[in-house]
Enzyme design. Structure first.
Site, mmCIF file in Angstrom:
data_model
loop_
_atom_site.group_PDB
_atom_site.id
_atom_site.type_symbol
_atom_site.label_atom_id
_atom_site.label_comp_id
_atom_site.label_asym_id
_atom_site.label_seq_id
_atom_site.Cartn_x
_atom_site.Cartn_y
_atom_site.Cartn_z
ATOM 1 N N LYS A 149 0.967 -1.550 -0.072
ATOM 2 C CA LYS A 149 -0.185 0.112 -0.562
ATOM 3 C C LYS A 149 1.105 1.175 -0.072
ATOM 4 O O LYS A 149 2.125 1.883 0.687
ATOM 5 C CB LYS A 149 -0.910 0.018 1.316
ATOM 6 C CG LYS A 149 -1.762 1.301 1.490
ATOM 7 C CD LYS A 149 -2.413 1.338 2.277
ATOM 8 C CE LYS A 149 -3.284 2.740 2.007
ATOM 9 N NZ LYS A 149 -4.112 3.350 3.908
ATOM 10 N N GLY A 180 -8.178 9.740 8.771
ATOM 11 C CA GLY A 180 -8.654 9.829 10.415
ATOM 12 C C GLY A 180 -9.225 10.866 10.501
ATOM 13 O O GLY A 180 -9.553 11.158 11.713
ATOM 14 N N ASN A 183 -9.584 2.129 9.302
ATOM 15 C CA ASN A 183 -8.577 1.923 10.423
ATOM 16 C C ASN A 183 -9.521 2.127 11.572
ATOM 17 O O ASN A 183 -9.500 1.848 12.602
ATOM 18 C CB ASN A 183 -7.243 2.874 9.775
ATOM 19 C CG ASN A 183 -5.689 1.851 10.865
ATOM 20 O OD1 ASN A 183 -5.731 1.559 10.880
ATOM 21 N ND2 ASN A 183 -6.905 1.153 11.645
#
Length: 257
Positions: free
Chosen positions: A97, A158, A206
């Protein structure tokens, strides 16, 4: 929906999971099981094989069932990303990635350096999935350079803001001949479902899972949301209309005349 095949591997679960930010390996292991994911990303710093002093996250991943994709998080340019990729290749990692973000505040990917790195790593036969801005033109260049899939952001990493790049992702999906995986900014299972409904082939999350009060339950929620959206598409939903359409005949009361 068409089958999801990346790097020659078929995936039945369109929800992918990152491994950072989990409070412990034990919690990650439970979330991994709940998600039933078939692809996880792991930073090079989390890999400590045969090192008893470190907690090696790979120990809780069944690599016969789950593909491990090494990410180049922390790389600031193509040279650093390629170096991480080559270290991973030497350690047996074939899936990369690609993350290159020189700006520590917003972690936005560098498009020029990303393209350079894809060209180098793809030529080595690695399965390269670049994390990029939702730029349709860049996505085409990355496809031509040998990327196995493209991973446009929904919003900054995030941020949990959801999909703020909806229009651009729709164009990428329309034009791409390789899988499109929405990555970054996904904060809720509904965001993941939205990405699938937009036509994305898969979603990676995530922070939304790892930082939840109950990461295990959240991992299951994401799995179900993605699967639900996939089933809805397969069911063939009716197209949007500009006008209202009654669910019952408008002449239903004629019988009382």
């Amino acid at each position: 929906m068409k089958e999801l095949i990346i790097g020659g591997r078929k995936f039945t679960n369109r929800f992918f999971l990152g491994t950072g930010k989990f409070a412990s390996t034990e919690i990650f292991e439970q979330a991994l099981a709940a998600s039933e994911t078939e692809l996880v990303t792991v930073a090079l710093t989390r890999v400590h094989e045969d090192d008893a002093e470190h907690d090696d996250i790979l120990k809780v991943i069944d690599r016969n069932k789950v593909e491990v994709m090494l990410n180049t998080s922390g790389a600031r340019n193509a040279e650093e990303a390629v170096k991480i990729g080559l270290i991973g290749e030497a350690a047996g990692f074939k899936w990369i990635k690609l993350e290159i973000h020189p700006d520590a505040r917003y972690l936005l990917p560098d498009p020029i350096e990303t393209l350079k790195a894809v060209e180098t790593l793809a030529k080595r036969g690695l399965v390269v999935l670049p994390y990029v801005n939702a730029d349709p033109v860049l996505a085409r260049h990355l496809e031509d350079a040998g990327a196995a899939a493209v991973m446009p952001l929904g919003s900054p990493i995030g941020s949990n803001k959801g999909i703020r790049t909806r229009d651009m992702i729709e164009i990428i999906v329309e034009q791409s001949h390789i899988p499109v995986i929405v990555d970054a900014g996904i904060g809720l299972p509904s965001h993941a479902a939205e990405a699938i409904e937009l036509g994305a082939d898969a979603v990676l999350a995530n922070t939304a899972v790892a930082a939840a009060e109950d990461p295990v339950r959240m991992a299951e929620a994401f799995k179900l949301a993605v699967r639900s959206a996939e089933l809805a598409i397969q069911a063939g939903p009716p197209a949007p209309r500009a006008t209202a359409s009654a669910s019952s005949p408008m002449n239903a009361f004629d019988i009382f005349k």
